[in-house]
Design a protein around this motif. Structure first.
Motif, PDB file in Angstrom:
ATOM      1  N   PRO A  58      -2.399   0.218  -3.561  1.00  0.00           N
ATOM      2  CA  PRO A  58      -3.250   0.390  -2.374  1.00  0.00           C
ATOM      3  C   PRO A  58      -4.576  -0.373  -2.461  1.00  0.00           C
ATOM      4  CG  PRO A  58      -3.433   2.307  -3.783  1.00  0.00           C
ATOM      5  CD  PRO A  58      -2.479   1.373  -4.471  1.00  0.00           C
ATOM      6  N   GLY A 114       2.945   1.286  -4.321  1.00  0.00           N
ATOM      7  CA  GLY A 114       1.867   1.907  -5.102  1.00  0.00           C
ATOM      8  C   GLY A 114       0.749   0.964  -5.471  1.00  0.00           C
ATOM      9  N   ARG A 134       0.806  -1.217   0.000  1.00  0.00           N
ATOM     10  CA  ARG A 134       0.000   0.000   0.000  1.00  0.00           C
ATOM     11  C   ARG A 134       0.840   1.269   0.000  1.00  0.00           C
ATOM     12  NH1 ARG A 134      -4.952   0.478   1.202  1.00  0.00           N
ATOM     13  NH2 ARG A 134      -4.592   2.244   2.582  1.00  0.00           N
ATOM     14  N   GLU A 135       1.890   1.256   0.819  1.00  0.00           N
ATOM     15  CA  GLU A 135       2.599   2.513   1.057  1.00  0.00           C
ATOM     16  C   GLU A 135       3.931   2.610   0.323  1.00  0.00           C
ATOM     17  OE1 GLU A 135       1.014   4.819   2.550  1.00  0.00           O
ATOM     18  OE2 GLU A 135      -0.606   3.652   3.472  1.00  0.00           O
ATOM     19  N   ARG A 136       4.462   1.472  -0.160  1.00  0.00           N
ATOM     20  CA  ARG A 136       5.790   1.552  -0.778  1.00  0.00           C
ATOM     21  C   ARG A 136       5.800   1.234  -2.262  1.00  0.00           C
ATOM     22  NH1 ARG A 136       9.876   2.319   2.738  1.00  0.00           N
ATOM     23  NH2 ARG A 136       9.515   1.827   4.938  1.00  0.00           N
TER      24      ARG A 136
END
Lengths: 786, 162
Positions: B34, B32, B28-30
């Motif tokens: 999500p 892309g 989700r955060e690294r």
């Protein structure tokens, strides 16, 4: 904003479907494709390459004085950018929906388990969590005020809000109360008129909205000193109204844009992390994202009020209700939230959809050191429905009558008066709903010969092969108000624009309505298609650049914002046709817009919309207000307080393993009058979802609070129905138009949540013979092993 | 640490991953992606279900380091190369099984796995297979409809005898 944050703009959807997808059709959700691709940008998906992560320190105590807060060690953690307490708040320190009694960060004391005391912003969520643990708080722990007896005796047990404190008031620990008397009230003389009297005490546990998308959002500091917040909420404008004074900013510098919302059910009506993220962003000058973990979500939003209720009903021997007497005590927890309005609903709807000549009611909400309670689907009507429907079953038994017939005999209908004195001036088919639900086919009886044990109580745990299983059937009906009541000038705003794009007439609808999953975006497009005769409709992202849409709650959005879209679209149509009349000298007054053309009923097609519009765009903004209501009289409860009533009837069939106390709901049937189904697919989805939350309250869902402390703040311990717990839910809808509502529609979302719980409990009672005066019904209630 | 793995058929690499991070966080955060959702981060709700080497798992319960060199397929990987919706995705849209949609990505992956193993599941089979995926909006009826619809279409496409 980076490309990925702009992803939120993808939620702007073009609807390109035929105009058969106007009202009454069931076009697919405009956001459905993005959602199944994983590309729909929910609030927790917001991202900025330079962003920090925020989190809060929360109180481990339900009631304590804060002697000191030392943030120095937390500030030393590498990667920490800010640690804030109430001392860092630039403006007002308190906010609230109805009463501004809640500090944005605790000041000198904490009043509930999980109250936010300090905030941290750091470069990684784990860094922020570690820093939070380094904040040193010295508490003087106090005995929490948690029971009705303690709340009502502040001289002995103290005040949740001391009389000298900010925002305190004259009521001690009573947050709000509402009395109601109609007919002769309930006196000994009135009691003597009844041949049969039944009474009971009922209790409802604390339910949670348990929406799946956690509270989250991204606050971005702006160059003008303001802040842009991308947020999952139910009401953008009321958030801003509460936030701006705390941030010490004018309203126009606090700009909110709706990010994707993963369910709400009332739990997003109060602020959660909105102020916190903005404080951190403005303090650090960097974008700050906050995403609650599930336990923080349980601490960070209000819940459904737990209730203790005492009911007494009297009837003649032939089943006519003579009187009803009721006291409802709602535990509102530490802060007011929506408690006053919840009390108003409980008092005014607390005797159900029945004609009762003599009524007395006293409803109160208490301040306590339990978690704060506020809005949840059904809003005060849910608790009461468990009480009055249990009473009706008890009365039917005492009279030897069929419980459905007893309900039908006393059911309200159009023209009757509510106990508030308000006439029911729209269809109220309560008896018919009950008849229809009763007439629907029953599921086949339990067949022990051809049994899949996975369908039994205990299901996959393989606890039974059919022995000790007893089936029961129960019925119920409920009443809920639609929209905001008691004199609130509820309104919504819509802007509709019509222009030619790519050779096609396209309507654009801009509102601030929070789409929380209910399908409002679909319905708005349907309304625009219907009113403007176009196929293509674009839904503009919801934000504070257009007037307020009011809250996505109280079953009001299709009524209110749908009504505003209708008004604005009609205004656009009017302007377009006037242009045509002026330009071409049309004399007909039978003009309409159909299939992209101006059509006269007498003269046929006059001109394509595209040719009439040319390069111009027509844009109109309208507010939709519902008809006025008045506050209930404080002592008598009399007054035209509600805009519209909505009704649902249910039948539940349950199998109970009487040895283990396990319940399996076999089928839950619903029949509801929706006035006009603008989108039948969505309407049925709302009813089934509402029934399932009611099922949860009936047999499993409760936030367990002991001495003010929450014991089950997780999805491991707070159980919501799974697909295995949920039965088939056959739904029938009735469409009896309400003459006062746009298209004759009736709010849909809450009525089934009000009505379905009592039917399940009634079915379990029928199966087991147990009294069952408390929900959720737990195995120990059925096996006498409490 | 650096973690390299395959996500939806493409090699990805994440740097400076803290050892405690979950696969869900990394996705989700690294990197892309999500689409997998963060509803409980405790393995209770199923919203973050992804395929790991072809097996559906709760990505919140997988430590990032565990996926080194392995294959992950997320909801973003269920659509065709041209972005056309997969069979299960289309069925969820058509059946009205998507309301708020937060549970949808996990349900799609789990349904995809169910139908791969058994193209014609009974209602009870469907309920059993999806019992680890919470939905708070729909009451599950339309999700049942969606899975039945996907099953029927799959059987029709693949010629499975009804």
């Amino acid at each position: 904003m980076t490309a990925r944050t702009i992803q939120g703009q993808k939620n702007l959807q073009k609807i390109n479907q035929a105009s058969k997808d106007g009202i009454g059709g069931s076009p697919l959700r405009p956001d459905g494709t993005l959602k199944v691709k994983g590309e729909f940008a929910y609030s927790s998906d917001m991202w900025h390459e330079d962003m920090l992560w925020g989190t809060a320190l929360r109180s481990p105590h339900p009631r304590a004085n804060i002697l000191s807060v030392d943030v120095s060690e937390a500030l030393k953690v590498p990667g920490v950018y800010a640690v804030l307490t109430h001392e860092d708040i630039p403006g007002e320190k308190y906010y609230g929906l109805e009463i501004a009694d809640q500090p944005a960060l605790a000041i000198d004391k904490v009043r509930y388990h999980g109250e936010a005391i300090a905030l941290v912003a750091a470069d990684h969520p784990e860094t922020a969590r570690r820093a939070v643990k380094k904040i040193k708080v010295e508490y003087e722990v106090l005995t929490p005020i948690t029971t009705e007896e303690q709340c009502l005796d502040p001289e002995t047990h103290g005040y949740v809000h001391e009389p000298h404190e900010y925002r305190s008031h004259a009521y001690g620990n009573i947050c709000h109360e509402q009395k109601l008397v109609s007919g002769l009230g309930v006196t000994d003389e009135v009691r003597a008129l009844a041949d049969v009297v039944v009474s009971g005490e009922y209790e409802v546990g604390m339910q949670d909205q348990a929406f799946l998308g956690p509270e989250s959002g991204l606050a971005v500091p702006a160059e003008d000193g303001g802040v842009d917040l991308y947020i999952a909420t139910q009401w953008l404008h009321v958030d801003r109204q509460q936030m701006a004074p705390v941030l010490d900013l004018p309203l126009e510098k606090v700009r909110l844009t709706l990010a994707g919302v993963g369910g709400a059910f009332g739990g997003r009506e109060d602020l959660s992390m909105q102020i916190h993220a903005c404080l951190l962003a403005l303090h650090t000058g960097k974008p700050v994202k906050i995403v609650y973990a599930r336990d923080e979500s349980f601490f960070g939003h209000v819940h459904r009020h737990p209730a203790k209720m005492r009911y007494e009903h009297g009837a003649t021997r032939d089943g006519k209700l003579v009187f009803a007497d009721c006291r409802i005590v709602l535990d509102g927890g530490a802060y007011a939230s929506a408690s006053p309005a919840v009390v108003g609903n409980a008092a005014s709807l607390g005797h159900g959809p029945y004609v009762i000549p003599n009524v007395r009611m006293h409803a109160i909400a208490l301040y306590s050191n339990n978690p704060s309670c506020g809005a949840m689907r059904g809003f005060g009507a849910v608790q009461a429905a468990f009480g009055y429907e249990s009473q009706l079953d008890k009365l039917a038994e005492a009279l030897g009558m069929d419980p459905v017939e007893l309900r039908q005999l006393n059911a309200v209908t159009q023209g009757d008066l509510m106990p508030t004195g308000q006439p029911i001036d729209a269809p109220a088919p309560v008896a018919e709903l009950l008849q229809r639900v009763k007439d629907m086919p029953l599921p086949p009886p339990l067949d022990l010969e051809h049994l899949d044990v996975r369908t039994l109580p205990g299901a996959l745990s393989n606890t039974s092969h059919g022995e000790g299983i007893v089936r029961g059937v129960g019925y119920s009906v409920g009443i809920k108000n639609v929209g905001f009541s008691e004199g609130f000038d509820d309104y919504s705003t819509a802007r509709v624009r019509l222009e030619v794009i790519g050779g096609e007439p396209v309507a654009m609808v801009h509102t601030a309505m929070a789409e929380v999953g209910q399908g409002g975006v679909t319905v708005h497009a349907q309304i625009a298609r219907t009113e403007l005769g176009v196929e293509q409709v674009t839904i503009h992202p919801a934000n504070t650049e257009v007037g307020s849409a009011g809250s996505t709650s109280a079953s009001r959005q299709t009524y209110m914002t749908g009504g505003a879209v209708k008004l604005a679209a009609e205004a656009v149509r009017h302007e377009l046709l006037e242009r045509g009349r002026h330009r071409y000298g049309w004399r007909q007054d039978d003009l309409s817009l159909v299939g992209g053309k101006v059509v006269s009923a007498s003269a046929g097609v006059l001109i394509p919309i595209v040719d009439l519009l040319g390069d111009d765009a027509i844009e109109q903004t309208r507010e939709h207000h519902h008809r006025p209501t008045v506050p209930f009289d404080k002592e008598t409860g009399q007054g035209f307080g509600h805009v519209q009533y909505t009704f649902c009837a249910n039948r539940a069939v349950v199998d109970v393993d009487v040895e283990l106390g396990l319940v399996k709901v076999v089928e839950l049937t619903a029949v509801q009058d929706v006035g006009k189904a603008l989108n039948p697919l969505s309407v049925v989805g709302q009813i089934q979802g509402g029934c399932t939350q009611a099922l949860g309250l009936a047999v499993m869902e409760e936030i367990v609070v002991k001495d003010g402390k929450v014991r089950n703040a997780s999805f491991t311990d707070y159980l919501i129905p799974t697909i295995l717990d949920t039965p088939p839910i056959p739904v029938q809808i009735l469409e009896l138009p309400d003459p006062h509502a746009p298209y004759g529609l009736r709010g849909v979302g809450e009525a089934p949540t009000v009505s379905a719980t009592p039917s399940i409990v009634a079915a379990i009672r029928q199966a087991t013979g147990k009294a069952l005066n408390r929900i959720p019904v737990r195995p120990e209630h059925l096996t006498d092993t409490l | 640490m650096r973690v390299t793995f395959s996500a939806n058929g493409k090699p990805v690499e994440a740097d400076d991953v803290w050892e405690g991070e979950s696969l869900l966080y990394v996705l989700r955060e690294r990197v892309g992606l999500p689409g997998s959702k963060n509803a409980c981060e405790q393995g209770e709700c199923g919203s973050c279900t992804v395929y790991l080497d072809g097996v559906p798992v709760c990505s919140c319960l997988v430590a990032a380091g565990q996926v080194q060199g392995r294959e992950v397929r997320t909801v973003e990987g269920l659509a065709g190369q041209d972005g056309e919706l997969g069979l299960v995705q289309q069925a969820f849209v058509d059946a009205g099984a998507v309301q708020c949609g937060f549970c949808t990505p996990g349900l799609l992956v789990q349904t995809d796995a169910l139908l791969a193993a058994d193209p014609q599941p009974s209602d009870t089979d469907i309920r059993e297979a999806l019992s680890g995926n919470l939905c708070r909006c729909t009451g599950y009826e339309k999700i049942m409809d969606a899975v039945r619809l996907a099953s029927a279409r799959k059987c029709s496409v693949e010629g499975v005898a009804k």
